[in-house]
Design a protein around this motif. Structure first.
Motif, PDB file in Angstrom:
ATOM      1  N   SER A  16       0.712  -1.414  -0.162  1.00  0.00           N
ATOM      2  CA  SER A  16      -0.091  -0.165   0.021  1.00  0.00           C
ATOM      3  C   SER A  16       0.806   1.250   0.033  1.00  0.00           C
ATOM      4  O   SER A  16       0.198   2.451   0.053  1.00  0.00           O
ATOM      5  CB  SER A  16      -0.863   0.154   1.134  1.00  0.00           C
ATOM      6  OG  SER A  16      -0.304  -0.150   2.462  1.00  0.00           O
ATOM      7  N   SER A  17       2.046   0.985  -0.180  1.00  0.00           N
ATOM      8  CA  SER A  17       3.047   2.386  -0.318  1.00  0.00           C
ATOM      9  C   SER A  17       2.864   2.842  -1.730  1.00  0.00           C
ATOM     10  O   SER A  17       2.165   2.271  -2.455  1.00  0.00           O
ATOM     11  CB  SER A  17       4.511   1.879  -0.151  1.00  0.00           C
ATOM     12  OG  SER A  17       4.915   1.028  -1.302  1.00  0.00           O
ATOM     13  N   LEU A  76       1.428   0.682  -4.691  1.00  0.00           N
ATOM     14  CA  LEU A  76       0.157   0.765  -5.257  1.00  0.00           C
ATOM     15  C   LEU A  76       0.318   0.957  -6.878  1.00  0.00           C
ATOM     16  O   LEU A  76      -0.584   0.265  -7.596  1.00  0.00           O
ATOM     17  CB  LEU A  76      -0.204   1.968  -4.852  1.00  0.00           C
ATOM     18  CG  LEU A  76      -1.279   1.964  -3.582  1.00  0.00           C
ATOM     19  CD1 LEU A  76      -1.726   3.390  -3.128  1.00  0.00           C
ATOM     20  CD2 LEU A  76      -2.472   1.250  -3.689  1.00  0.00           C
ATOM     21  N   VAL A  92      -6.322  -7.151  -4.175  1.00  0.00           N
ATOM     22  CA  VAL A  92      -5.347  -6.425  -3.326  1.00  0.00           C
ATOM     23  C   VAL A  92      -5.856  -6.684  -2.046  1.00  0.00           C
ATOM     24  O   VAL A  92      -6.902  -6.350  -1.675  1.00  0.00           O
ATOM     25  CB  VAL A  92      -5.205  -5.140  -3.690  1.00  0.00           C
ATOM     26  CG1 VAL A  92      -4.497  -4.390  -2.552  1.00  0.00           C
ATOM     27  CG2 VAL A  92      -4.520  -4.794  -5.064  1.00  0.00           C
ATOM     28  N   ILE A 124      -5.642  -5.434   2.036  1.00  0.00           N
ATOM     29  CA  ILE A 124      -5.369  -4.107   2.624  1.00  0.00           C
ATOM     30  C   ILE A 124      -5.606  -4.523   4.304  1.00  0.00           C
ATOM     31  O   ILE A 124      -6.459  -5.417   4.455  1.00  0.00           O
ATOM     32  CB  ILE A 124      -6.112  -3.099   2.117  1.00  0.00           C
ATOM     33  CG1 ILE A 124      -7.614  -3.036   2.591  1.00  0.00           C
ATOM     34  CG2 ILE A 124      -5.729  -2.824   0.761  1.00  0.00           C
ATOM     35  CD1 ILE A 124      -8.447  -1.741   2.204  1.00  0.00           C
ATOM     36  N   THR A 181     -10.095   3.386   5.284  1.00  0.00           N
ATOM     37  CA  THR A 181     -10.343   2.111   4.317  1.00  0.00           C
ATOM     38  C   THR A 181     -10.802   2.539   2.902  1.00  0.00           C
ATOM     39  O   THR A 181     -10.280   2.156   1.832  1.00  0.00           O
ATOM     40  CB  THR A 181     -11.145   1.071   5.033  1.00  0.00           C
ATOM     41  OG1 THR A 181     -10.463   0.635   6.218  1.00  0.00           O
ATOM     42  CG2 THR A 181     -11.333  -0.109   4.056  1.00  0.00           C
ATOM     43  N   GLN A 238      -8.036   3.967   1.022  1.00  0.00           N
ATOM     44  CA  GLN A 238      -7.145   3.129   0.510  1.00  0.00           C
ATOM     45  C   GLN A 238      -7.667   2.401  -0.747  1.00  0.00           C
ATOM     46  O   GLN A 238      -6.970   2.084  -1.542  1.00  0.00           O
ATOM     47  CB  GLN A 238      -6.969   1.856   1.492  1.00  0.00           C
ATOM     48  CG  GLN A 238      -5.669   2.300   2.486  1.00  0.00           C
ATOM     49  CD  GLN A 238      -5.498   1.160   3.509  1.00  0.00           C
ATOM     50  OE1 GLN A 238      -6.118   1.093   4.536  1.00  0.00           O
ATOM     51  NE2 GLN A 238      -4.551   0.401   3.020  1.00  0.00           N
ATOM     52  N   LYS A 293      -7.619   4.620  -3.826  1.00  0.00           N
ATOM     53  CA  LYS A 293      -6.247   4.729  -4.234  1.00  0.00           C
ATOM     54  C   LYS A 293      -6.084   3.310  -5.107  1.00  0.00           C
ATOM     55  O   LYS A 293      -5.190   3.664  -6.124  1.00  0.00           O
ATOM     56  CB  LYS A 293      -5.112   4.833  -3.163  1.00  0.00           C
ATOM     57  CG  LYS A 293      -5.292   6.097  -2.366  1.00  0.00           C
ATOM     58  CD  LYS A 293      -4.083   6.080  -1.424  1.00  0.00           C
ATOM     59  CE  LYS A 293      -4.086   7.456  -0.620  1.00  0.00           C
ATOM     60  NZ  LYS A 293      -3.136   7.643   0.571  1.00  0.00           N
ATOM     61  N   VAL A 294      -6.495   2.155  -4.670  1.00  0.00           N
ATOM     62  CA  VAL A 294      -6.285   1.127  -5.621  1.00  0.00           C
ATOM     63  C   VAL A 294      -6.790   1.358  -7.007  1.00  0.00           C
ATOM     64  O   VAL A 294      -6.314   0.828  -7.961  1.00  0.00           O
ATOM     65  CB  VAL A 294      -6.834  -0.008  -4.744  1.00  0.00           C
ATOM     66  CG1 VAL A 294      -6.723  -1.359  -5.670  1.00  0.00           C
ATOM     67  CG2 VAL A 294      -5.816  -0.549  -3.434  1.00  0.00           C
ATOM     68  N   VAL A 350     -10.731  -5.855  -3.804  1.00  0.00           N
ATOM     69  CA  VAL A 350     -10.078  -5.389  -2.651  1.00  0.00           C
ATOM     70  C   VAL A 350     -10.533  -6.123  -1.611  1.00  0.00           C
ATOM     71  O   VAL A 350     -11.737  -6.251  -1.259  1.00  0.00           O
ATOM     72  CB  VAL A 350      -9.967  -3.841  -2.523  1.00  0.00           C
ATOM     73  CG1 VAL A 350      -9.425  -3.461  -1.390  1.00  0.00           C
ATOM     74  CG2 VAL A 350      -9.913  -3.447  -3.885  1.00  0.00           C
ATOM     75  N   SER A 372       3.527   0.628   5.199  1.00  0.00           N
ATOM     76  CA  SER A 372       2.006   0.878   5.557  1.00  0.00           C
ATOM     77  C   SER A 372       2.119   0.724   7.517  1.00  0.00           C
ATOM     78  O   SER A 372       1.144   1.450   7.700  1.00  0.00           O
ATOM     79  CB  SER A 372       1.075   0.308   5.101  1.00  0.00           C
ATOM     80  OG  SER A 372       1.152  -1.261   5.194  1.00  0.00           O
TER      81      SER A 372
END
Length: 463
Positions: A230-231, A235, A245, A247, A255, A258, A261-262, A278, A340
């Motif tokens: 997740s950096s 990503l 993915v 997380i 969340t 996150q 972002k994905v 996800v 993360s």
């Protein structure tokens, strides 16, 4: 409008203590039987009864030796030590199930891609297309030293290597054997057509590979690709390669950010934002009533080890928390470990006491405690408010935690239309994405490595 169906993996590891540490001491826990085939075949059959999408098996190479600068606590509490190979479990579990998928963690830093490609293709064949690979690059210096390196490669550099590793695998899995290469013609004495099997010639910065993929195309060719970074660099890698993915969320707002972002990373790589499923790690303690669930939680707390959880987290961050007094602020230190994990410490407002409280159940995943109705309400809320597709369900007491979830929560979710009542047909990829295509979709970068009729016979070249 039909409700979104929740996807569900059981989260486990080929070891005694995985996430919620210390619970191996509970009298009803059988995780110390992890060394036996029966432990895994019975678990696989249980999960298939619950219509789980997959068994996601974590793994590490190396040991957690940051806390107290030793492995004393990891050995005493079996914090992912000892740990056996996850890939060797699949054949036995595949033999006693028909639909359960297997997400397998393997560290690419220490294994040549040519042989790894064969291992995954073999498992995809034997499972009839039910294999996924959780792509990791490692984060433990203890692993690097055990493998002959002074230290692990720098964080972003590991992802540069991973990008090239995937290029090699795509060339092998997608490009070396054409569709129709295998004819199995006894009369003509031709098993495979030489004009449809091509040598891979890869000359890169990290890898040089000249050769043919040793396996004929497996049902999925490329296994379903999982990833958990997740950096910013992680990503970017996920946007290009990942199909699922994983997380670790701590609240719904964070969340949601996150997940967004994905999805944005997928778009930046020219892919559909919904091309990535996800999953979030989660612990559930459920009983028929709220009171019974709270009593079960209190019982579990008596066996859990908060110190073991903090010792595990120390290696995730690269910070030895044992050096701090209980209420002394922990100083953030940029490290080469999991970015993360260290991000949560950047405000310097954490103490060892606060960490011990967070790890009361031995781990730091969000824990839902309640009746089947209450748990189902929360699961649906997380899906609706965050954009998640599903959960990786961590174990507490094995196999009790999965039995409880399957017997109590699954029927409630099914009654609400939030969970499947039967498996779909096809490969793991087809099940997860409700498609009729077992192979990588056309917008996935790996698909571009497929051999086309216009490419001359001979060596497969790809920029």
């Amino acid at each position: 409008m039909a409700k979104k169906k929740i996807l569900l993996n059981a989260f486990n590891m080929n070891c005694v203590g995985h996430i919620n540490h210390g619970l191996w001491t509970h009298p009803r826990d059988n995780s110390s039987q992890y060394k036996t085939l029966e432990y895994w075949t019975e678990l696989a059959q249980l999960l298939e009864r619950g219509l789980f999408d997959g068994l996601f098996i974590a793994d590490i190479v190396g040991v957690y030796d940051v806390y107290q600068q030793s492995v004393d606590v990891p050995l005493k509490e079996s914090i992912q030590l000892p740990v056996n190979d996850p890939l060797l479990l699949v054949s036995a579990m595949a033999a006693v199930t028909r639909n359960l998928g297997f997400g397998l963690t393997a560290n690419l830093t220490y294994e040549p891609p040519y042989l790894f490609a064969r291992r995954l293709s073999t498992l995809d064949h034997l499972s009839r297309g039910r294999v996924g690979w959780n792509i990791v690059t490692g984060y433990l210096d203890s692993a690097a030293k055990a493998m002959g390196l002074d230290q692990q490669p720098e964080h972003d550099r590991r992802y540069d290597q991973a990008d090239e590793y995937l290029q090699v695998l795509y060339k092998l899995w997608e490009g070396s054997w054409e569709d129709g290469a295998v004819v199995n013609d006894r009369q003509q004495r031709v098993y495979a057509r030489p004009d449809k099997v091509h040598k891979v010639n890869h000359q890169g910065e990290f890898y040089r590979v000249e050769g043919y993929h040793l396996c004929e195309p497996s049902p999925q060719r490329t296994p379903v690709l999982f990833q958990a970074g997740s950096s910013e660099r992680g990503l970017s890698f996920a946007g290009s390669h990942a199909e699922c993915v994983f997380i670790s969320g701590q609240n719904k707002a964070a969340t949601r950010a996150q997940v967004d972002k994905v999805r944005a990373a997928a778009v930046a790589a020219g892919r559909d934002p919904q091309a990535i499923k996800v999953f979030m790690g989660l612990t559930v303690i459920v009983a028929r009533t709220e009171e019974q669930a709270k009593a079960k939680h209190a019982e579990y707390l008596r066996y859990a080890s908060a110190e073991a959880g903090v010792a595990h987290f120390a290696s995730s961050t690269g910070i030895d928390f044992s050096e701090y007094e209980l209420d002394e602020p922990i100083q953030y230190v940029k490290s080469n470990a999991i970015q993360s994990a260290t991000k949560n410490l950047q405000n310097n407002d954490w103490t060892r006491r606060k960490l011990l409280e967070q790890h009361a159940l031995g781990g730091r995943y969000i824990t839902l405690i309640g009746s089947p109705t209450q748990v189902a309400d929360e699961l649906e809320s997380w899906i609706a408010e965050t954009g998640l597709d599903g959960f990786n369900l961590a174990r507490t007491v094995t196999p009790e935690s999965y039995v409880d979830f399957i017997d109590l929560v699954i029927p409630e979710l099914q009654r609400r239309g939030s969970y499947k009542t039967a498996y779909e047909q096809g490969s793991l990829r087809e099940k997860l994405f409700a498609s009729d295509q077992p192979h990588l979709p056309a917008d996935h970068p790996g698909a571009s490595y497929r051999h086309t009729p216009t490419t001359p016979t001979g060596a497969l070249q790809h920029a």
